[in-house]
Design an enzyme around this catalytic site. Structure first.
Site, mmCIF file in Angstrom:
data_model
loop_
_atom_site.group_PDB
_atom_site.id
_atom_site.type_symbol
_atom_site.label_atom_id
_atom_site.label_comp_id
_atom_site.label_asym_id
_atom_site.label_seq_id
_atom_site.Cartn_x
_atom_site.Cartn_y
_atom_site.Cartn_z
ATOM 1 N N SER A 19 -64.819 51.543 -44.859
ATOM 2 C CA SER A 19 -66.147 50.821 -44.349
ATOM 3 C C SER A 19 -66.038 49.449 -44.872
ATOM 4 O O SER A 19 -65.898 49.213 -45.949
ATOM 5 C CB SER A 19 -67.186 51.793 -44.682
ATOM 6 N N LYS A 70 -73.974 60.245 -37.402
ATOM 7 C CA LYS A 70 -75.227 59.487 -36.943
ATOM 8 C C LYS A 70 -75.875 60.460 -36.052
ATOM 9 O O LYS A 70 -77.188 60.227 -35.920
ATOM 10 C CB LYS A 70 -74.477 58.744 -35.824
ATOM 11 N N GLY A 132 -64.848 54.160 -21.369
ATOM 12 C CA GLY A 132 -65.181 55.263 -22.423
ATOM 13 C C GLY A 132 -66.788 55.894 -22.059
ATOM 14 O O GLY A 132 -67.498 55.010 -21.830
ATOM 15 N N ARG A 157 -61.506 59.202 -18.410
ATOM 16 C CA ARG A 157 -60.714 60.297 -18.256
ATOM 17 C C ARG A 157 -61.376 61.202 -17.281
ATOM 18 O O ARG A 157 -60.857 61.539 -16.228
ATOM 19 C CB ARG A 157 -59.845 60.807 -19.351
ATOM 20 N N TYR A 216 -61.407 46.581 -34.030
ATOM 21 C CA TYR A 216 -60.908 45.370 -34.636
ATOM 22 C C TYR A 216 -59.875 45.487 -35.635
ATOM 23 O O TYR A 216 -59.514 44.802 -36.309
ATOM 24 C CB TYR A 216 -62.010 44.569 -35.252
ATOM 25 N N GLY A 237 -64.458 44.133 -32.347
ATOM 26 C CA GLY A 237 -65.514 44.858 -32.731
ATOM 27 C C GLY A 237 -66.051 44.381 -34.202
ATOM 28 O O GLY A 237 -67.032 44.791 -34.611
#
Length: 276
Positions: A19, A70, A132, A157, A216, A237
């Site tokens: 992180s 989250k 996505g 997809r 990123y 990102g």
């Protein structure tokens, strides 16, 4: 930092060792001379979150939350901001006098990155393509709707637009679906929320407008390279990551985030040095 630390914050998630949140927040503390503040990281699954947060000593003002925690953060909170509720997940927990408040500053991250990508050009009435439909797609869609786009095409997809429809219910923005391997013919912006491997081989057909790629690492991503090869602007990102941290920093400390210092520290830690 020793015993004079009286204010704390931390990032929760699993795996957590990579992180970059500690880099961002600690750089902010240093720039403002907040030497009594410290930002840490804790390994934390969704199941662990309620115990960890409720057991945190009162020096902890807030937590940044990454996957897979989250959803647990949203469910644990005593109070939830409207955007976190609509998105269905939280990346921020702030201690309040009433307990813990959940927010989702990923919206700020997307908004800030789009602002740099488009150099302030309005998206009002425009068409956006979102690649996505997972966790990061939802704050991206929220930010695009807030920016006034008239139409969002989700490339995935499988058609999971029914799961996203509630984000559109109170808005005039249209939602449509297209398969991942279809080539969108027109778009004013493309936001990819999937890992680079998920669109391998499709980059050239997807890079039809300025690109925000939430990935990123490693940088630059193949999609970003394809966009730049086509003469289109692209941001990664890390820009989103920086902008989502500013709001967290301000909620936790009550002070304005020193954005340049935080952004510079992030880019140095990633080995990214590019003018924006």
């Amino acid at each position: 930092m020793g015993s004079h630390i009286t204010h704390r914050a931390a990032v929760l998630g699993s795996p957590i060792e990579h992180s970059k949140s500690p880099v961002l927040h600690n750089a902010g503390y240093k720039a403002l001379g907040l030497d009594h503040w410290e930002y840490e990281r804790f390994e934390c699954t969704g199941d662990m979150l309620p115990g960890l947060v409720s057991g945190a000593d009162e020096n902890f003002h807030g937590f940044s939350v990454t996957m897979p925690s989250k959803f647990a953060a949203l469910n644990f909170a005593d109070e939830v901001t409207p955007r976190a509720r609509a998105i269905g997940s939280a990346n921020t927990l702030l201690r309040t006098t009433h307990g813990w408040r959940a927010d989702n500053t990923d919206v700020d991250g997307i908004r800030g990155a789009l602002g740099e990508l488009l150099n302030g050009t309005s998206l009002s009435g425009k068409h956006a393509v979102v690649i996505g439909s997972g966790g990061t797609a939802r704050p991206a869609i929220w930010a695009l709707i807030e920016a006034g786009v008239s139409h969002i095409t989700v490339l995935n997809r499988s058609d999971r637009t029914s799961e996203l429809q509630s984000l559109f219910d109170e808005t005039p923005t249209l939602l449509s679906y297209a398969p991942l391997d279809s080539t969108p013919t027109d778009a004013d912006v493309v936001v990819s929320t999937v890992p680079s491997a998920g669109i391998a081989g499709l980059e050239a057909s997807l890079a039809i407008a300025p690109v925000l790629d939430v990935i990123y690492d490693p940088w630059p991503t193949p999609l970003v390279e394809a966009a730049r090869a086509a003469g289109l602007k692209a941001v990664g990102g890390h820009v989103m990551l920086a902008y989502q941290s500013y709001g967290q920093f301000e909620q936790f400390t009550g002070m304005e985030a020193p954005r340049d210092a935080m952004r510079q520290a992030l880019e140095e830690s990633l080995g990214i040095s590019e003018a924006v």
